[in-house]
Scaffold this active site. Structure first.
Site, PDB file in Angstrom:
ATOM      1  N   ASP A 221       3.481  16.447 -10.248  1.00  0.00           N
ATOM      2  CA  ASP A 221       3.448  15.359  -9.274  1.00  0.00           C
ATOM      3  C   ASP A 221       4.387  15.634  -8.109  1.00  0.00           C
ATOM      4  O   ASP A 221       5.277  16.494  -8.175  1.00  0.00           O
ATOM      5  CB  ASP A 221       3.822  14.034  -9.954  1.00  0.00           C
ATOM      6  CG  ASP A 221       3.046  12.853  -9.399  1.00  0.00           C
ATOM      7  OD1 ASP A 221       2.598  12.932  -8.244  1.00  0.00           O
ATOM      8  OD2 ASP A 221       2.900  11.845 -10.125  1.00  0.00           O
TER       9      ASP A 221
ATOM     10  N   ASP B 193      -4.525   7.436  -7.099  1.00  0.00           N
ATOM     11  CA  ASP B 193      -3.941   6.493  -8.055  1.00  0.00           C
ATOM     12  C   ASP B 193      -4.815   5.263  -8.240  1.00  0.00           C
ATOM     13  O   ASP B 193      -4.574   4.463  -9.152  1.00  0.00           O
ATOM     14  CB  ASP B 193      -2.549   6.045  -7.575  1.00  0.00           C
ATOM     15  CG  ASP B 193      -1.465   7.075  -7.891  1.00  0.00           C
ATOM     16  OD1 ASP B 193      -1.747   8.027  -8.646  1.00  0.00           O
ATOM     17  OD2 ASP B 193      -0.342   6.922  -7.385  1.00  0.00           O
TER      18      ASP B 193
END
Length: 691
Positions: free
Chosen positions: A446, A514
């Protein structure tokens, strides 16, 4: 195929359907000749006879015709190359030589001590272009701008239309098509990573549809700040220039003996409309970019939405057992397993298991997951650090910062300066140790904040961190993949903030967004598919209502069929799912495994975009066809419209496995669709097999 004229000054690179030609004049001016349908070398040589227009004194005859415009001399267009030394700025180059290696063409120019090499390589119908700059002189050379390529489009009477992918966090990859007007349209990122706001891809057409017409597309392979400028010049000619870095404040300073190679900027011409262009991009990435693209990606479960930071080993074991019963093949522990990571305020940088949560490390949990028949994965964010961490307390100078300036701590974290070799070495040691300590098969990598305080106190040329951070990231990934070849990597950046050809050449899949709402995802996935294949597009089934984002309620069926359009994952709290939901989920997972080869490796046809009441996509691989369809809304009981399938043999017969009906190739798929979409059935999977 690469062909060269007898005089060694005209070159043509050809794929199965397209050609790209360029020519060096007697004055050493490198001109663009042709990009489009396939032509012969003789055709390209005939084009060299076209005279340049006489535009002086207010326009340059070179503008819009040069293959790689540099700053300096009789030019007014945006330069692809801008350099300076202590004595002067700009480039006045002369041609030195060309050479070839396999299917790669290299054209070499020189200006004093700077050697500029233009690289070309045709892969199927995608042309890869990049530039190498070597400082072979005694004095340093500053690269203010070093773009990978300039692309020149042919003259057209009709106006051009520009397609691009724009967005923001949780709304990435949204497709926009607008008329191109005079002047420049500039997209890019000045954030240090690819960004949620634009994917580094554009396409231009005049009258294309989904399956008909010429489309020109370009895509940049760079995971840092970048810029693509599309310019319609005063004489209506169109050029596209792009590369690393957003502005012209400086990329790198090359000392004597140093060199810089730009990222690849790839271009594609297709006469098969937007769909044909997409399928060509997908095939190119599966064949030449994505590691192990012939291996289908497993169904995964990710613990984040089930647990957030509240992690324990026993809780993860419980989730793993439920996931295994559902048929999941890869179990991933997300954020919260390491250091003092009980919230987003601490722990980043300390890549060792939290001793309270995992007293014996990750190996016991990994062994348990493996015993359940699944692979084991973890989440990391190596390029970041919390001020509340052992790493920061030991090395506060390792972060990006500006002396005497107030610093920004988005998400309570700072960005490590990965341009530093000591930072790269620390991360290598931490991650290599971690991957060697437990049976880890997968890493979700990430990157949850942008550059804001991109300073490097004490460095003679601090601007270089914008480029060298990305090069350090690439080098670290390459090193880890070489040392741990069995580990797969996923690129994530708060969702779709780092998706480009550069990172895709080093990772196995990407986290698309997301936003896991299945209805929102249809538009995101529609835009994503313009350039990237389903093989890399991770998509999750999460809980309903979607409390992480919008509280929208959706059926389990709709959620699964939406996520089955890419690499299927599950991210809900399985401990809260009913036995009926778990059983239904197991059936969807089993069905996905049956259609997975077709979805992940097949040719994609966008049958109906996600606008209005219904949308659908089709995948074709050999004799197998899969259609995914969604009924988003239905007014006044109107019937479900039929779909005309594509990519099938019109003379062959195909059996619908859901209904037993036999269809001729290319017929309207009607009854089977109505069977799948009726009443409360808001999504359908339809399979056809050639008889």
């Amino acid at each position: 195929m690469l062909e060269i004229a007898e005089n060694g000054r005209t070159w043509i690179l050809s794929g199965p359907a397209s050609s790209y030609a360029l020519h060096l004049t007697a004055e050493d001016e490198l001109l663009h000749l042709h990009w489009g349908p396939r032509i012969a070398l003789a055709d390209a040589e005939a084009l060299t006879a076209r005279p340049l227009p006489d535009y002086w004194p207010f326009e340059s005859p070179l503008d819009g015709r040069e293959e790689y415009p540099v700053e300096g001399g009789p030019r007014f267009t945006r330069p692809a190359l801008s350099v300076r030394t202590d004595e002067r700025r700009g480039t006045e180059w002369s041609f030195q030589e060309y050479d070839t290696e396999g299917d790669e063409l290299r054209l070499r120019f020189r200006d004093a001590g700077l050697t500029v090499t233009l690289h070309y390589r045709m892969r199927d119908d995608v042309l890869e272009r990049w530039v190498t700059l070597d400082n072979e002189g005694p004095a340093p050379v500053e690269l203010l701008r070093a773009d990978s390529a300039t692309w020149t489009l042919p003259d057209r009477e009709d106006g051009w239309r520009l397609s691009q992918l724009h967005g923001r966090w949780a709304a990435e990859s949204l497709l926009a098509r607008t008329p191109l007007t005079y002047g420049e349209k500039v997209i890019g990122s000045r954030r240090g990573h690819t960004g949620h706001q634009h994917l580094p891809w554009v396409a231009l057409d005049t009258d294309a549809t989904e399956e008909r017409g010429e489309v020109y597309g370009v895509a940049l392979g760079w995971s840092g700040s970048w810029r693509i400028a599309v310019a319609q010049l005063p004489d209506a000619r169109v050029q596209i220039t792009g590369g690393a870095g957003y502005d012209d404040s400086g990329l790198l300073r090359l000392a004597a003996g140093e060199s810089f190679t730009t990222p690849v900027f790839a271009g594609l011409w297709s006469d098969g409309g937007f769909g044909g262009a997409s399928r060509a991009w997908h095939a190119y990435q599966r064949a030449y970019v994505i590691p192990d693209a012939d291996q289908d990606r497993p169904v995964l479960f990710n613990s984040w939405e089930a647990t957030n930071f509240d992690i324990s080993e026993e809780q993860q074991r419980t989730l793993a057992r439920r996931a295994a019963d559902m048929g999941v093949e890869l179990f991933v522990v997300d954020d919260g397993w390491f250091g003092a990571r009980t919230s987003d305020r601490a722990g980043l940088g300390d890549w060792a298991p939290n001793p309270d949560r995992f007293p014996s490390g990750l190996k016991p949990l990994g062994d348990h997951v493996r015993a359940l028949g699944m692979q084991f994965g973890i989440w990391v964010e190596p390029e970041m650090v919390n001020p509340d961490s052992e790493l920061y307390r030991a090395h506060p100078d390792w972060v990006q910062y500006q002396t005497g300036r107030k610093r920004t701590e988005f998400r309570n974290q700072l960005v490590l300066n990965l341009a530093r070799e000591d930072v790269q070495e620390y991360l290598w040691e931490q991650l290599d140790t971690l991957l060697s300590s437990a049976p880890i098969d997968y890493v979700k990598w990430d990157f949850n904040r942008c550059f804001t305080d991109a300073g490097w106190p004490g460095e003679a040329y601090p601007q270089r961190l914008w480029v060298d951070h990305v090069r350090g990231f690439y080098a670290l990934l390459d090193r880890l993949r070489a040392a741990h070849p069995g580990v797969a990597f996923e690129s994530c950046s708060g969702g779709g903030g780092r998706i480009d050809l550069g990172v895709l050449s080093r990772t196995d899949q990407v986290w698309t967004s997301d936003n896991t709402d299945p209805l929102d995802r249809l538009a995101i996935q529609h835009g994503f598919s313009q350039i990237h294949p389903a093989r890399v597009m991770a998509a999750w089934v999460t809980d309903s209502p979607n409390t992480q984002l919008n509280d929208r309620v959706s059926s389990l069926r709709f959620r699964f069929v939406s996520a089955m359009a890419g690499v299927l994952g599950v991210g809900g709290d399985l401990t809260e799912w009913t036995e009926e939901e778990l059983a239904e989920a197991g059936r969807w997972v089993a069905l996905y495994k049956e259609i997975r080869p077709v979805v992940q490796r097949g040719d994609l046809y966008r049958l109906r975009p996600p606008q209005g009441g219904q949308s659908a996509v089709q995948y074709v691989l050999g004799d197998e066809t899969v259609v995914l369809a969604w009924l988003q809304a239905q007014k006044y009981g109107e019937p479900v419209p039929a779909l005309r399938l594509r990519g099938l043999d019109p003379d062959a017969s195909y059996e619908c496995l859901e209904t037993g009906e036999v269809h001729r190739g290319g017929v309207l798929l009607h009854h089977g669709l109505r069977t799948g979409l009726r009443g409360d059935l808001d999504a359908a999977v339809i399979r056809l097999r050639r008889l």
